[in-house]
Structures are given as structure tokens and as C-alpha cells.
Design a protein around this motif. Sequence first.
Motif, PDB file in Angstrom:
ATOM      1  N   SER A 193       9.966  -3.563  -9.425  1.00 11.42           N
ATOM      2  CA  SER A 193      10.595  -4.949  -9.800  1.00 11.42           C
ATOM      3  C   SER A 193       9.708  -5.992  -9.995  1.00 11.42           C
ATOM      4  N   LEU A 194       8.310  -5.843  -9.697  1.00  4.57           N
ATOM      5  CA  LEU A 194       7.404  -6.921  -9.553  1.00  4.57           C
ATOM      6  C   LEU A 194       6.262  -6.331 -10.643  1.00  4.57           C
ATOM      7  N   VAL A 195       5.670  -7.347 -11.328  1.00  9.87           N
ATOM      8  CA  VAL A 195       4.395  -7.187 -12.155  1.00  9.87           C
ATOM      9  C   VAL A 195       3.310  -6.857 -11.283  1.00  9.87           C
ATOM     10  N   ARG A 196       2.560  -5.855 -11.416  1.00  6.74           N
ATOM     11  CA  ARG A 196       1.211  -5.849 -10.758  1.00  6.74           C
ATOM     12  C   ARG A 196      -0.044  -5.861 -11.754  1.00  6.74           C
ATOM     13  N   GLY A 197      -0.832  -7.158 -11.216  1.00  5.32           N
ATOM     14  CA  GLY A 197      -2.166  -7.323 -12.182  1.00  5.32           C
ATOM     15  C   GLY A 197      -3.254  -6.292 -11.688  1.00  5.32           C
ATOM     16  N   GLU A 198      -4.217  -6.403 -12.195  1.00  9.37           N
ATOM     17  CA  GLU A 198      -5.628  -5.705 -11.979  1.00  9.37           C
ATOM     18  C   GLU A 198      -6.044  -6.126 -10.719  1.00  9.37           C
ATOM     19  N   HIS A 199      -5.801  -7.154 -10.338  1.00  8.57           N
ATOM     20  CA  HIS A 199      -6.579  -7.725  -9.016  1.00  8.57           C
ATOM     21  C   HIS A 199      -5.382  -7.754  -8.121  1.00  8.57           C
ATOM     22  N   ASP A 200      -4.294  -7.413  -8.040  1.00 12.13           N
ATOM     23  CA  ASP A 200      -3.192  -7.671  -7.095  1.00 12.13           C
ATOM     24  C   ASP A 200      -3.441  -6.366  -6.106  1.00 12.13           C
ATOM     25  N   VAL A 201      -3.763  -6.633  -4.912  1.00  9.87           N
ATOM     26  CA  VAL A 201      -3.955  -5.572  -3.657  1.00  9.87           C
ATOM     27  C   VAL A 201      -2.529  -5.296  -3.344  1.00  9.87           C
ATOM     28  N   PRO A 202      -2.332  -3.810  -3.336  1.00  8.10           N
ATOM     29  CA  PRO A 202      -1.096  -3.454  -2.800  1.00  8.10           C
ATOM     30  C   PRO A 202      -0.651  -3.472  -1.200  1.00  8.10           C
ATOM     31  N   ILE A 203       0.465  -3.739  -1.064  1.00  7.71           N
ATOM     32  CA  ILE A 203       0.771  -4.046   0.698  1.00  7.71           C
ATOM     33  C   ILE A 203       1.556  -2.846   0.881  1.00  7.71           C
ATOM     34  N   PRO A 204       0.902  -2.160   2.195  1.00  2.00           N
ATOM     35  CA  PRO A 204       1.274  -0.924   2.528  1.00  2.00           C
ATOM     36  C   PRO A 204       2.653  -1.229   3.417  1.00  2.00           C
ATOM     37  N   ARG A 205       2.830  -2.245   4.095  1.00  2.00           N
ATOM     38  CA  ARG A 205       4.083  -2.353   5.044  1.00  2.00           C
ATOM     39  C   ARG A 205       4.546  -3.867   4.909  1.00  2.00           C
ATOM     40  N   VAL A 206       5.780  -3.701   5.039  1.00  2.00           N
ATOM     41  CA  VAL A 206       6.606  -5.072   5.070  1.00  2.00           C
ATOM     42  C   VAL A 206       7.518  -5.340   6.351  1.00  2.00           C
ATOM     43  N   LEU A 207       7.512  -6.573   6.829  1.00  3.55           N
ATOM     44  CA  LEU A 207       8.321  -6.772   8.175  1.00  3.55           C
ATOM     45  C   LEU A 207       9.234  -7.810   7.417  1.00  3.55           C
ATOM     46  N   THR A 208      10.568  -7.464   7.949  1.00  2.85           N
ATOM     47  CA  THR A 208      11.635  -8.236   7.589  1.00  2.85           C
ATOM     48  C   THR A 208      12.552  -8.489   8.787  1.00  2.85           C
ATOM     49  N   ALA A 209      13.413  -9.267   8.811  1.00  2.00           N
ATOM     50  CA  ALA A 209      14.544  -9.174  10.002  1.00  2.00           C
ATOM     51  C   ALA A 209      15.163  -7.998  10.019  1.00  2.00           C
ATOM     52  N   ASP A 210      15.432  -7.275   8.957  1.00  2.00           N
ATOM     53  CA  ASP A 210      15.876  -5.926   8.908  1.00  2.00           C
ATOM     54  C   ASP A 210      15.185  -4.704   9.445  1.00  2.00           C
ATOM     55  N   GLY A 211      13.787  -4.881   9.656  1.00  2.00           N
ATOM     56  CA  GLY A 211      12.963  -3.823  10.072  1.00  2.00           C
ATOM     57  C   GLY A 211      11.627  -3.962   9.560  1.00  2.00           C
ATOM     58  N   LEU A 212      10.743  -3.021  10.272  1.00  3.46           N
ATOM     59  CA  LEU A 212       9.441  -2.747   9.843  1.00  3.46           C
ATOM     60  C   LEU A 212       9.480  -1.691   8.797  1.00  3.46           C
ATOM     61  N   VAL A 213       9.099  -1.818   7.546  1.00  2.59           N
ATOM     62  CA  VAL A 213       9.094  -0.771   6.632  1.00  2.59           C
ATOM     63  C   VAL A 213       7.653  -0.330   6.157  1.00  2.59           C
ATOM     64  N   SER A 214       7.282   1.093   6.084  1.00  4.16           N
ATOM     65  CA  SER A 214       6.401   1.443   5.357  1.00  4.16           C
ATOM     66  C   SER A 214       6.574   1.740   4.023  1.00  4.16           C
ATOM     67  N   LEU A 215       5.743   1.030   3.075  1.00  3.98           N
ATOM     68  CA  LEU A 215       5.793   1.284   1.700  1.00  3.98           C
ATOM     69  C   LEU A 215       5.005   2.569   1.028  1.00  3.98           C
ATOM     70  N   ILE A 216       4.447   3.382   2.174  1.00  7.54           N
ATOM     71  CA  ILE A 216       3.636   4.380   1.763  1.00  7.54           C
ATOM     72  C   ILE A 216       4.598   5.458   1.830  1.00  7.54           C
ATOM     73  N   THR A 217       5.555   5.772   3.029  1.00  8.47           N
ATOM     74  CA  THR A 217       6.441   6.509   3.190  1.00  8.47           C
ATOM     75  C   THR A 217       7.863   6.409   2.796  1.00  8.47           C
ATOM     76  N   SER A 218       8.066   4.995   2.686  1.00  3.95           N
ATOM     77  CA  SER A 218       9.260   4.392   2.415  1.00  3.95           C
ATOM     78  C   SER A 218      10.344   4.411   3.305  1.00  3.95           C
ATOM     79  N   GLU A 219       9.645   4.781   4.770  1.00  3.64           N
ATOM     80  CA  GLU A 219      10.734   4.734   5.758  1.00  3.64           C
ATOM     81  C   GLU A 219      10.293   3.599   6.688  1.00  3.64           C
ATOM     82  N   ARG A 220      11.127   3.443   7.890  1.00  2.79           N
ATOM     83  CA  ARG A 220      10.803   2.443   8.680  1.00  2.79           C
ATOM     84  C   ARG A 220       9.813   2.889   9.461  1.00  2.79           C
ATOM     85  N   ALA A 221       8.882   1.987   9.804  1.00  2.00           N
ATOM     86  CA  ALA A 221       7.533   2.175  10.635  1.00  2.00           C
ATOM     87  C   ALA A 221       7.892   2.211  12.006  1.00  2.00           C
TER      88      ALA A 221
END
Length: 221
Positions: A193-221
Motif C-alpha cells: 500500500s505504501l511507497v518505499r524509498g531507498e533510505h526507508d528502513v523496513p519495520i519488522p513488527r507493528v503494535l496496534t490495539a488489535d495486537g502485536l503483529v510480525s510482518l516477517i511471518t505475517s502472524e501475531r507475535a
Amino acid sequence: MDPETMASKKREQRRQLRAGRAAIYAGEGGRARRAQEAQQLLEHAEPLIASVETAVVAARQAGTAMPLVACFHPTPTEADVMPLAHRLAQTGARLVFPAADAGTELEWISWDGTSEFQDSPGRGFGREPQGKRLGVGALHEVMLVLAPAVAVDRSATRIGHGAGYYDRALATIPESALVVAVVHPSELLEEGSLVRGEHDVPIPRVLTADGLVSLITSERA
């Protein structure tokens, strides 16, 4: 995509995302929703808290410095990470918060877990603690970074506020550090969904009010 086109697309995505955030979290109803979700964030962050507690115990046994955690003070419509920051401070970890310096880097300020925050002179920054200023290289030994974002997609692409502060800061941390972006549930977007530039550092995990999600495994951490 050429740099000018990419920058223009990012600006438009950022504008749309901020408008969506304001529509949900501004006003009295939005504040109440944000406060409720702050408690859900805290609950879902239990694995992160446990990791820090384990590191604190190990540091005490070894007689070494307490683990370092980087947090941020949210702006009024960002996900409220402060209850989690208070809980992490209670573990005995050292907490630092960002502040804008005169250049293009983030400076870091220590927080004792109880003292008040003051307004930041940096545009787009939340408030900052009144602790010791540690300079721009303070994250060289950090174990956990809780990072703000306007949104993150499931390709691990983060869009920030446009100054590149966090991308530069994340380039200085140890490989072992845990990096977790903290956003609202609606701001974890579909892959690509988002544009990634050359210097944009990938983010491996996201925390929201719905849960802690690993973007490496696409599962809840």
C-alpha cells in the motif's frame, strides 16, 4: 519511480492518512476511543514487556547497565503508547525519548518514569522529558525501539512524518534490537500500500490495539 514522483506520492499518502486519523481520533469521542485503545496496546505488548523484564534480570545478575528502551511521546491523535512506557519504566529498564536537534538527527533524552514532559520545539513531535540529553548516538545499545509512524503496510514499509528522522536513527541500532512501530489498527495497511524509498528502513513488527503483529511471518507475535 523517480524521486520527485515518489516524494509527491508520499506526501499525498501522508495527507490522506492524517485526515483519516483526525476523523477517528479528534474530539471528545476520539479521545475516549484512544484512551481505551491505549489499554489494549498495553495488553498486547506483554511479550515485549516480558523480554525487557528478562533482560533487566540478566543485567542485575551480571552487574551491567540496565537495558535501554526507546519510546516516544505521542501527538494528540497518535496511538497512545504512554501507559506502555510507564510499564516498561517499572521494569527497571532505562527509557529514552526523542527530541529534535538543530540538524537532521534525533537527539535522545532520558526519562525516569515519573517526571513530567514539556512541549517540544520540534514540529510534529510529541512532548519531551526534562531528563539528561544523551546526544544523537544514544541508540547504539538499545534493545527495544517503539517507533511512531503515520502508517505501516504488511510489506514492512513505514511512512513517517516526512523528515526521515527515524530512518536515520534506526540505521544506528544493533542488529539484535527489536523494532516495533506503534499505530492505530486502521493504519496497518495491506501489502504494497505504501511507497518505499531507498533510505526507508523496513519495520519488522507493528503494535496496534488489535495486537502485536510480525510482518516477517505475517502472524501475531
